[in-house]
Enzyme design. Sequence first.
Site, PDB file in Angstrom:
ATOM      1  N   GLU A 105      -0.506   5.060  -3.606  1.00  0.00           N
ATOM      2  CA  GLU A 105      -1.016   4.127  -2.590  1.00  0.00           C
ATOM      3  C   GLU A 105      -0.363   4.419  -1.231  1.00  0.00           C
ATOM      4  O   GLU A 105      -1.023   4.450  -0.201  1.00  0.00           O
ATOM      5  CB  GLU A 105      -0.742   2.692  -3.046  1.00  0.00           C
ATOM      6  CG  GLU A 105      -1.079   1.615  -2.031  1.00  0.00           C
ATOM      7  CD  GLU A 105       0.118   0.748  -1.697  1.00  0.00           C
ATOM      8  OE1 GLU A 105       0.609   0.831  -0.560  1.00  0.00           O
ATOM      9  OE2 GLU A 105       0.586  -0.004  -2.594  1.00  0.00           O
ATOM     10  N   GLU A 111       7.562   9.717   0.075  1.00  0.00           N
ATOM     11  CA  GLU A 111       7.101   8.381  -0.313  1.00  0.00           C
ATOM     12  C   GLU A 111       7.597   7.990  -1.699  1.00  0.00           C
ATOM     13  O   GLU A 111       7.819   6.829  -1.976  1.00  0.00           O
ATOM     14  CB  GLU A 111       5.571   8.313  -0.255  1.00  0.00           C
ATOM     15  CG  GLU A 111       5.001   8.558   1.135  1.00  0.00           C
ATOM     16  CD  GLU A 111       5.460   7.508   2.151  1.00  0.00           C
ATOM     17  OE1 GLU A 111       5.568   6.325   1.787  1.00  0.00           O
ATOM     18  OE2 GLU A 111       5.727   7.898   3.312  1.00  0.00           O
TER      19      GLU A 111
HETATM   20 ZN   LIG Z   1       5.036  -0.163  -1.320  1.00  0.00          ZN
END
Ligand SMILES: [Zn+2]
Length: 1072
Positions: free
Chosen positions: A157, A232
């Site tokens: 995401e 990330e």
């Molecule tokens: Zn997050």
Amino acid sequence: MERVALLRSLSCSSTAARRLLLRCPKAKSRLFSSNPYRCRPHELRTCSVALRSWPLVPTPPLRFKRGFSLSPRAVSTSPSPVSRENADGGHDFAEKLGFEKISEQTIDECKSTAILYKHKKTGAEVMSVSNDDDNKVFGIVFRTPPKNSTGIPHILEHSVLCGSRKYPLKEPFVELLKGSLNTFLNAFTYPDRTCYPVASTNTKDFYNLVDVYLDAVLFPRCVEDFQTFQQEGWHYELDNPAEDISYKGVVFNEMKGVYSQPDNILGRVTQQALYPENTYGVDSGGDPKEIPKLTFEEFQEFHRKYYHPSNARIWFYGDDDPKERLRILNEYLDQFEASPSRNESKVQPQKLFKEPVRIVEKYPADEGGDLKKKHMVCLNWLLSEEPLDIETELTLGFLDHLLLGTPASPLRRILLESRLGDAIVGGGVDDELLQPQFSIGLKGVSEDDIHKVEQLVIETMKNLAEEGFTSEAVEASMNTIEFSLRENNTGSFPRGLSLMLRSIGKWIYDMDPFEPLRYEKPLQNLKMRIAEEGSKAVFSPLIYKFILNNPHLVTVEMQPDPEKASRDEAAEKEILDKVKASMTQEDLAELARATQELRLKQETPDPPEALRSVPSLSLQDIPKKPVHVPTEVVEINGVKCLQHDLFTNDVVYSEVVFDMSFLKKELLQLVPLFCQSLLEMGTKDMDFVQLNQLIGRKTGGISVYPFTSSVRGKVDPCTHIIVRGKAMAARAEDLFNLITCILQDVQFTEQQRFRQFVSQSKARMESRLRGSGHGIAAARMDAKLNMAGWISEQIGGFSYLEFLQELEKKIDQDWDRISCSLEEIRKSVLAKEGCLINVTTDEKNLSKTNKLIANFVDSLPSTTSRESDSWPSKLSPVNEAIVIPTQVNYIGKAANVYETGYQLNGSAYVISKYISNTWLWDRVRVSGGAYGGFCDFDTHSGVFSYLSYRDPNLLKTLDIYDGTANFLRELELDDDSLTKAIIGTIGDVDGYQLPDAKGYSSLLRHLLGVTDEEREIRREEILSTSLKDFKEFSDAVDSIRTKGIVVAVASPEDVAAANEERPGFFEVKKAP
Ligand SMILES: [Zn+2]
């Protein structure tokens, strides 16, 4: 001033709007709500804007729910009916583009026409909702059930928004944050799905956002780019082979923060124990212990499999051209062939247990305090193997409101009155996932009382099943729910997005996406059943079936463990030491090189061509004037009244403001409890249950809270108590009568109730210290820099927590004095003098309310017993560290830039937003690995502050803050980037507001002395911001480096290390 007005209004109005609903904490979130501690969807970004409001209003994170939950609602407040012509964009047109129409329905509840299409080639499903709401919403949702707790869905995401085929730059998402007029932009990971929603009122901007998001999810670069995955997700970091290796990664640190909070741990443990056999038995967000097991190959495969049109559900909503929606979609969808992903992503139901289960789990706690009294216990039932039908769901939601919806609701009340615990945990019914659940328990429980809590819950449910609910309680719940559904007040959250989340809640499980949009018929049916059969016949069978006779009960007990945080830390270090020991010198050198390379990449700006690929508006697309809110100032029987003629669908919104500045200093910290007492203590003739039910039956809710701010150019802060209420116009008289009643008739005599308020507030402040340490730090810095900040901190910051701790001990010996003090607060605040009234509704209703206001005003005492008491102070301006058991830190640094002689100019809004979205985002988040880093400029006080959120670093982050002035001095900015920065700022300033929020913002501007002329000047200054302004601002910012005050909420280890590196840097404070 505009930005602060904006910040204040955005945050205050939205949070205050939320607060209104939160007044009855459950009124908003009951009825098919998500429970507050359950693993909430992970959001891509933290909300920095909400920060400023912090001391003023607690800011609960947004909750997302579906079903008939009270927040996502469907009624449009727009006066004109929707034109339904062409709603389907023409049948032939859709056919030609390869879409088959599955169903078309008129949804009266939201004055919309909705068409469900299927993309013939891929099977992608599209819901196209047309109406006259200009706040357009798009969302694409994939079903993404994880098989383990490595956090793949969550990391993905984050990662897909880091560059795509058409937009080959580091973070198109951030470019959109910087330079679009979006009214919503974020992404969420649920336990079984991932949502990418955007919203805008500007059509061109809206389609830009849609295109960037579609390209991001379908053609992201991250699936080929290992470094994005590292950044990330997770990676080993090593600056130099002689040092220790550490883990870094944005999601890794985000989840470490989540796993440091007891409430979150409880939610996670509960979910996993309730569903041991399906996808909900693992954590889609990622367990920090498991995240480092994730490989890049698994990550790539997950995207290939699930981020496919065949597995997508796409939502469009608003007043744009429905044909254009299909045209844009087809361009993307047509590039894919059908895939079997839709079958592979199905969520399997959890079978019901034959026997109850018991789980005991530890959570990290402070050493201080009485650990024996810090246990938690929560009872959780999985309600059904099958998804429930809509009528049962609505009835269950209603039952949930009856049980827990308001302070007067029996289950809530009885648990709290038992004194077995400090505050409620478990949010009642949660039907966000495939199967619904019900959770309830207490925290702050003594070890020996765990079983008593369990027994009390079961006994109370038994009694309620046998005896039923009073008709007053049923009527109050019915009115609250109906009011909320019809008012459809989603605060700053776009209505179309609320609807989408509601619809998706069924659609994602291949059920009817239209059904959750219609509440009218099931609601009428339920009302009829209650009228005909009586409420007991309706609700008792549900209590037996779902709770008392349901063996799928998981009881979770949480035990405080003062060593857990350091044990986890040590375990992580041991793994990392082993990793290092297994590496050769060459490996280590290579790791150091890779660390360097990643950092270099993160810190190198995108080339201008790449930046230009992200579509943006031009300054011509921007309205030249600020949003106008009609305001008439009248005087009614000696009290000033602001009237806002806005269409509100027959609802009257009103705020009554009282001056708090004459309060005695020693009474100040009692103010929040005074406010709560007004609503929850009862009068001579009514106990608090009756009073609450009366409010529920007659109004849409009443709340009371303090409001404090600096006022630019003035020494004295503005400090008030605000009473906020709303009702249907026909019941406006009841509303004002009830406000009079709570202000004048409530008696401060309920010692036991007061004790509960103190315990609850303490529990709330403690979890805020853990979960929103940046808010605690910000308030603390403000308290060292200005008087308004000091006041806010006294009644909502760390000092308030200390106060509550002391107060709790005094309730028994000192109750009479406390009770008198509450009365004294009433006497010094409640008066005609200094009172101001704000009303928002249409003209017809405005004129009707004048008489009610006149009566209300006449009933007020004309002046208070006032003695002037010079109470405003400041906290001592030293650097402070508040230590808590955490694995990640919150770090702030701030100074008052007006003291350097800086004069406010609108460009400051553009510049501070730019600093947040570039320098701090890149250094604190992207390369530093924190979940968030941002700055905030309070233009009323002049305080400019930096803050970080779930930050693995401490002193390093301070160095980044200190580098800001240099960053500005050396900044090169082309016209495109500057324009984007300006447009993004205007997007914030013009933030979308529903009518009640417009009226409320206008009130705040009035209180803070912000005129429309000033707003126009600031807007012109924003629009004409130049690079020169950035350079000039660097001097103001540099004063924070030299004179700034630091406050950190951090782990004891990190604070000790910092004090070793810079002796005496922090004065250390322990949480009480
Ligand atoms: Zn997050």
